[in-house]
Design an enzyme around this catalytic site. Sequence first.
Site, mmCIF file in Angstrom:
data_model
loop_
_atom_site.group_PDB
_atom_site.id
_atom_site.type_symbol
_atom_site.label_atom_id
_atom_site.label_comp_id
_atom_site.label_asym_id
_atom_site.label_seq_id
_atom_site.Cartn_x
_atom_site.Cartn_y
_atom_site.Cartn_z
ATOM 1 N N GLU A 3 48.217 36.829 34.332
ATOM 2 C CA GLU A 3 48.115 34.900 35.437
ATOM 3 C C GLU A 3 47.315 33.822 34.487
ATOM 4 O O GLU A 3 47.978 33.197 34.523
ATOM 5 C CB GLU A 3 47.398 35.808 36.060
ATOM 6 N N GLY A 32 44.831 40.076 35.675
ATOM 7 C CA GLY A 32 44.969 39.018 35.015
ATOM 8 C C GLY A 32 45.345 38.577 33.519
ATOM 9 O O GLY A 32 45.138 36.854 33.425
ATOM 10 N N ALA A 92 42.085 42.179 34.338
ATOM 11 C CA ALA A 92 40.634 41.518 34.479
ATOM 12 C C ALA A 92 39.344 43.174 33.800
ATOM 13 O O ALA A 92 40.639 44.052 33.665
ATOM 14 C CB ALA A 92 40.358 41.839 35.919
ATOM 15 N N GLU A 134 47.775 45.127 39.192
ATOM 16 C CA GLU A 134 46.911 45.360 40.387
ATOM 17 C C GLU A 134 47.741 46.269 41.052
ATOM 18 O O GLU A 134 46.286 46.645 42.020
ATOM 19 C CB GLU A 134 46.818 44.327 41.105
#
Length: 228
Positions: free
Chosen positions: A112, A109, A66, A132
């Site tokens: 992911e 992310g 992210a 994270e």
Amino acid sequence: PTKYEMIIVSTDGPVGIIRLNRPDALNALCRQLTTEVLQALKAFDTDRQIGAIVITGSDRAFAAGADIKEMYQKKLSDILNEDVLNWASEISSIRKPIIAAVNGYAFGGGCELAMMCDIIYAGEKAVFGQPEINLGVIPGAGGTQRLVKAVGKSKAMEICLTGNVNLRAQEAYAAGLVSGVYPVDKVFSHAVSVAKKISQQSQPAIAMIKSAINECKSPLHILTIEHY
Ligand code: CAA
């Protein structure tokens, strides 16, 4: 045609190709990038000429997670109001198979996003991780669930709880996270050739296989129902 700024969209016969293209930030998944990816996926999903989709990044990074700079600007209320991870659940509604061709970093992310795809192929220098926790947050876009399915509980816990145990390509292959490891300059063409093969099959059957495999519950869940 739709104008994209952070992705490059093309086709190779029946294969739709999305290349993440935000090199200055190692393809960090800011809102604009995820919006564009979702828009391109939806367009391919409804295009009758397209049978399967390949998502890739650069040699250096599939995606480094992210966008941390964007994340830090948000208050909890913004995050809840904007439903910032909506893109992640919407990708699950894409019916056509998606193959990730991963080179370089697939962190947070980015890992992911790769796991949201249906098949992952890794280049020899790919590295997967969920850092994270080092930022005080959880792997928020399905990392805590999809990673368990892929590599089992102990390894998923180790990766997510420590935030610094990363899987290099061969380790990711041994753990079952990726389906194959290829030279850096071959992984994308391999993904496209597999996508072409899938595109030649019965499309309704392909869509049903994808849906059925994604519905598959973990063995523990089945045991719970049948034996307790
Ligand atoms: N967000 C925003 N910018 C990022 C970024 C990210 N996740 N990752 C890298 N960048 C930017 C850097 O800030 C840098 O930009 P500037 O040159 O403007 O400073 C540029 O990309 C290049 O990065 P580095 O100089 O750090 O490159 P490196 O080769 O030294 O290190 C790296 C590469 C190890 C991947 C390192 O960039 C890194 O650790 N990035 C952060 C990884 C991370 O923590 N990801 C998880 C994010 S949280 C998340 O994903 C939540 C969720 O579950 C959805």
